[in-house]
Design a protein around this motif. Structure first.
Motif, PDB file in Angstrom:
ATOM      1  N   LYS A 189     -15.197  -9.832  -6.131  1.00  0.00           N
ATOM      2  CA  LYS A 189     -16.508  -9.175  -6.225  1.00  0.00           C
ATOM      3  C   LYS A 189     -16.982  -8.715  -4.854  1.00  0.00           C
ATOM      4  O   LYS A 189     -16.949  -9.481  -3.888  1.00  0.00           O
ATOM      5  CB  LYS A 189     -17.538 -10.150  -6.786  1.00  0.00           C
ATOM      6  CG  LYS A 189     -17.427 -10.405  -8.269  1.00  0.00           C
ATOM      7  CD  LYS A 189     -18.553 -11.345  -8.674  1.00  0.00           C
ATOM      8  CE  LYS A 189     -18.465 -11.742 -10.122  1.00  0.00           C
ATOM      9  NZ  LYS A 189     -19.451 -12.795 -10.448  1.00  0.00           N
ATOM     10  N   VAL A 190     -17.469  -7.477  -4.805  1.00  0.00           N
ATOM     11  CA  VAL A 190     -18.020  -6.927  -3.569  1.00  0.00           C
ATOM     12  C   VAL A 190     -19.416  -6.394  -3.870  1.00  0.00           C
ATOM     13  O   VAL A 190     -19.616  -5.686  -4.853  1.00  0.00           O
ATOM     14  CB  VAL A 190     -17.103  -5.799  -3.040  1.00  0.00           C
ATOM     15  CG1 VAL A 190     -17.784  -4.999  -1.952  1.00  0.00           C
ATOM     16  CG2 VAL A 190     -15.802  -6.385  -2.514  1.00  0.00           C
ATOM     17  N   GLY A 191     -20.390  -6.749  -3.061  1.00  0.00           N
ATOM     18  CA  GLY A 191     -21.775  -6.298  -3.275  1.00  0.00           C
ATOM     19  C   GLY A 191     -22.712  -7.466  -3.104  1.00  0.00           C
ATOM     20  O   GLY A 191     -22.551  -8.271  -2.185  1.00  0.00           O
ATOM     21  N   THR A 192     -23.712  -7.564  -4.003  1.00  0.00           N
ATOM     22  CA  THR A 192     -24.630  -8.703  -3.974  1.00  0.00           C
ATOM     23  C   THR A 192     -24.497  -9.441  -5.298  1.00  0.00           C
ATOM     24  O   THR A 192     -23.908  -8.916  -6.247  1.00  0.00           O
ATOM     25  CB  THR A 192     -26.087  -8.233  -3.809  1.00  0.00           C
ATOM     26  OG1 THR A 192     -26.418  -7.418  -4.947  1.00  0.00           O
ATOM     27  CG2 THR A 192     -26.280  -7.431  -2.532  1.00  0.00           C
ATOM     28  N   SER A 194     -26.570  -9.830  -7.571  1.00  0.00           N
ATOM     29  CA  SER A 194     -27.188  -9.114  -8.693  1.00  0.00           C
ATOM     30  C   SER A 194     -26.548  -7.745  -8.924  1.00  0.00           C
ATOM     31  O   SER A 194     -26.631  -7.194 -10.012  1.00  0.00           O
ATOM     32  CB  SER A 194     -28.686  -8.958  -8.456  1.00  0.00           C
ATOM     33  OG  SER A 194     -28.887  -8.291  -7.228  1.00  0.00           O
ATOM     34  N   GLN A 195     -25.926  -7.198  -7.894  1.00  0.00           N
ATOM     35  CA  GLN A 195     -25.331  -5.867  -8.049  1.00  0.00           C
ATOM     36  C   GLN A 195     -23.993  -5.834  -7.318  1.00  0.00           C
ATOM     37  O   GLN A 195     -23.956  -5.763  -6.090  1.00  0.00           O
ATOM     38  CB  GLN A 195     -26.276  -4.824  -7.450  1.00  0.00           C
ATOM     39  CG  GLN A 195     -25.949  -3.437  -7.929  1.00  0.00           C
ATOM     40  CD  GLN A 195     -26.990  -2.424  -7.478  1.00  0.00           C
ATOM     41  OE1 GLN A 195     -27.844  -2.712  -6.638  1.00  0.00           O
ATOM     42  NE2 GLN A 195     -26.909  -1.231  -8.025  1.00  0.00           N
ATOM     43  N   PHE A 196     -22.923  -5.909  -8.082  1.00  0.00           N
ATOM     44  CA  PHE A 196     -21.609  -5.959  -7.437  1.00  0.00           C
ATOM     45  C   PHE A 196     -20.612  -5.107  -8.205  1.00  0.00           C
ATOM     46  O   PHE A 196     -20.857  -4.703  -9.340  1.00  0.00           O
ATOM     47  CB  PHE A 196     -21.107  -7.410  -7.358  1.00  0.00           C
ATOM     48  CG  PHE A 196     -21.004  -8.088  -8.693  1.00  0.00           C
ATOM     49  CD1 PHE A 196     -19.896  -7.898  -9.502  1.00  0.00           C
ATOM     50  CD2 PHE A 196     -22.032  -8.904  -9.153  1.00  0.00           C
ATOM     51  CE1 PHE A 196     -19.799  -8.514 -10.738  1.00  0.00           C
ATOM     52  CE2 PHE A 196     -21.941  -9.520 -10.394  1.00  0.00           C
ATOM     53  CZ  PHE A 196     -20.826  -9.327 -11.187  1.00  0.00           C
ATOM     54  N   GLU A 197     -19.501  -4.810  -7.541  1.00  0.00           N
ATOM     55  CA  GLU A 197     -18.395  -4.155  -8.240  1.00  0.00           C
ATOM     56  C   GLU A 197     -17.123  -4.946  -7.958  1.00  0.00           C
ATOM     57  O   GLU A 197     -17.066  -5.730  -7.012  1.00  0.00           O
ATOM     58  CB  GLU A 197     -18.249  -2.697  -7.801  1.00  0.00           C
ATOM     59  CG  GLU A 197     -18.058  -2.519  -6.322  1.00  0.00           C
ATOM     60  CD  GLU A 197     -17.931  -1.052  -5.915  1.00  0.00           C
ATOM     61  OE1 GLU A 197     -17.347  -0.272  -6.682  1.00  0.00           O
ATOM     62  OE2 GLU A 197     -18.391  -0.721  -4.810  1.00  0.00           O
ATOM     63  N   GLU A 211     -19.896  -9.384   5.057  1.00  0.00           N
ATOM     64  CA  GLU A 211     -21.254  -9.159   4.543  1.00  0.00           C
ATOM     65  C   GLU A 211     -21.263  -8.547   3.148  1.00  0.00           C
ATOM     66  O   GLU A 211     -22.280  -8.536   2.473  1.00  0.00           O
ATOM     67  CB  GLU A 211     -22.096  -8.326   5.519  1.00  0.00           C
ATOM     68  CG  GLU A 211     -21.632  -6.913   5.747  1.00  0.00           C
ATOM     69  CD  GLU A 211     -20.731  -6.782   6.972  1.00  0.00           C
ATOM     70  OE1 GLU A 211     -20.027  -7.762   7.309  1.00  0.00           O
ATOM     71  OE2 GLU A 211     -20.720  -5.707   7.574  1.00  0.00           O
ATOM     72  N   GLU A 212     -20.113  -8.024   2.693  1.00  0.00           N
ATOM     73  CA  GLU A 212     -20.098  -7.392   1.372  1.00  0.00           C
ATOM     74  C   GLU A 212     -19.352  -8.237   0.334  1.00  0.00           C
ATOM     75  O   GLU A 212     -19.362  -7.931  -0.852  1.00  0.00           O
ATOM     76  CB  GLU A 212     -19.450  -6.005   1.457  1.00  0.00           C
ATOM     77  CG  GLU A 212     -17.984  -6.076   1.859  1.00  0.00           C
ATOM     78  CD  GLU A 212     -17.256  -4.735   1.824  1.00  0.00           C
ATOM     79  OE1 GLU A 212     -17.926  -3.692   1.705  1.00  0.00           O
ATOM     80  OE2 GLU A 212     -16.027  -4.751   1.910  1.00  0.00           O
ATOM     81  N   LEU A 213     -18.722  -9.312   0.780  1.00  0.00           N
ATOM     82  CA  LEU A 213     -17.832 -10.050  -0.113  1.00  0.00           C
ATOM     83  C   LEU A 213     -18.550 -11.217  -0.794  1.00  0.00           C
ATOM     84  O   LEU A 213     -19.287 -11.953  -0.154  1.00  0.00           O
ATOM     85  CB  LEU A 213     -16.662 -10.584   0.725  1.00  0.00           C
ATOM     86  CG  LEU A 213     -15.492 -11.199  -0.011  1.00  0.00           C
ATOM     87  CD1 LEU A 213     -14.783 -10.165  -0.873  1.00  0.00           C
ATOM     88  CD2 LEU A 213     -14.513 -11.788   0.999  1.00  0.00           C
ATOM     89  N   ILE A 214     -18.314 -11.375  -2.087  1.00  0.00           N
ATOM     90  CA  ILE A 214     -18.824 -12.556  -2.793  1.00  0.00           C
ATOM     91  C   ILE A 214     -17.620 -13.457  -3.052  1.00  0.00           C
ATOM     92  O   ILE A 214     -16.748 -13.118  -3.859  1.00  0.00           O
ATOM     93  CB  ILE A 214     -19.497 -12.162  -4.118  1.00  0.00           C
ATOM     94  CG1 ILE A 214     -20.638 -11.182  -3.835  1.00  0.00           C
ATOM     95  CG2 ILE A 214     -19.994 -13.389  -4.860  1.00  0.00           C
ATOM     96  CD1 ILE A 214     -21.197 -10.518  -5.068  1.00  0.00           C
ATOM     97  N   VAL A 215     -17.543 -14.568  -2.323  1.00  0.00           N
ATOM     98  CA  VAL A 215     -16.388 -15.460  -2.484  1.00  0.00           C
ATOM     99  C   VAL A 215     -16.769 -16.528  -3.499  1.00  0.00           C
ATOM    100  O   VAL A 215     -17.684 -17.324  -3.262  1.00  0.00           O
ATOM    101  CB  VAL A 215     -15.985 -16.118  -1.147  1.00  0.00           C
ATOM    102  CG1 VAL A 215     -14.704 -16.923  -1.324  1.00  0.00           C
ATOM    103  CG2 VAL A 215     -15.800 -15.070  -0.059  1.00  0.00           C
TER     104      VAL A 215
END
Ligand SMILES: Cc1cc2nc3c(=O)[nH]c(=O)nc-3n(C[C@H](O)[C@H](O)[C@H](O)COP(=O)(O)OP(=O)(O)OC[C@H]3O[C@@H](n4cnc5c(N)ncnc54)[C@H](O)[C@@H]3O)c2cc1C
Ligand code: FES
Length: 218
Positions: A189-192, A194-197, A211-215
């Motif tokens: 997942k990349v984004g926040t 609540s809002q990711f792609e 800063e863009e990565l959701i691990v």
């Protein structure tokens, strides 16, 4: 990929035997031919994250490499490129025990500061490598962190970088089927929150900006 000699067209792999594929690779002998597809995906970048300062030398910059286990494999080339630019590089390496501490002489030969932690305390500081990071966050230098290793380590590094406002690049590892961007078995997942792609680790990565990565937990 451990080392590259672009002039000679030669590269070295550092492979940990964990299963069928890595065992087959480790049993190849000198001058044997193997099929190879690559290079695939991206790599660490020696620029700030906007890409604006790629060709500039940061006399005030410090590059902090954080590696866990086999996450050390891509860091030798990176450390060499930093040293070629005349900049400071610190390598923090975490392993389970001293038997799994690799490549210390290679990094020391480059002139990098190489600091080890082991989970059982058999070499270096006892504990996880992430506990070493705060000591090397000097306020007088612009710090760029590069991380590769287990998911838990990457999560900690990303969270710390966000808290401290540091530049950070993370090399993600996912199970891969095609390696070419077609099957989407390797997404992250990349984004926040609540809002990711979803991005493909094999083609859009494996290196992503912290800063863009959701691990997510492994
Ligand atoms: C971008 C990227 C770069 C990599 N670079 C290196 C490298 O430089 N050197 C290196 O030794 N390895 C590296 N790896 C990991 C390596 O690809 C896997 O360990 C290898 O493919 C395992 O295949 P196998 O057939 O030997 O094991 P398998 O038989 O498929 O698996 C054996 C065991 O390892 C575990 N495993 C296998 N693959 C992974 C994985 N990707 N993540 C977590 N656990 C896994 C399995 O769950 C199982 O327990 C990298 C992986 C990625 C995605
Ligand atoms: S492995 Fe198939 S898309 Fe990444």
């Amino acid at each position: 990929l451990f080392d590259v000699d672009e002039e000679k067209g030669v590269f070295d792999l550092l492979v940990k035997v964990v299963g069928v594929g890595s065992r087959i690779l480790s049993q190849r002998s000198e001058r044997e031919m193997v099929d190879l597809i690559g290079p695939l995906g991206n790599g660490f970048s020696l620029s700030d994250n906007s890409g604006q300062r790629e060709l500039l030398t940061w006399s005030d910059s410090k590059h902090l490499i954080v590696a866990g286990g086999m996450g050390i494999a891509p860091m030798d080339v990176l450390a060499r490129r930093v040293k070629e630019r005349g900049e400071e590089v610190v390598v923090l390496f975490g392993a389970v025990s001293r038997n799994e501490v690799l490549c210390s002489s290679e990094f020391q030969e480059l002139g990098a500061l190489f600091v080890v932690s082991t989970e059982d305390g058999s070499l270096g500081k006892m504990g996880k490598v992430s506990s070493l990071i705060p000591e090397y966050l000097s306020r007088d230098k612009r710090i760029q962190i590069y991380a590769c290793g287990p998911r838990g380590l990457l999560k900690e590094v990303v969270e710390l970088s966000r808290r401290e406002g540091l530049l950070c690049q993370v090399s993600m590892e996912e199970r891969m089927a095609c390696g070419l961007g077609a099957c989407r078995s390797c997404v992250c997942k990349v984004g926040t929150e609540s809002q990711f792609e979803y991005k493909r680790v094999c083609r859009d990565g494996p290196v992503f900006r912290g800063e863009e990565l959701i691990v997510e937990k492994g």
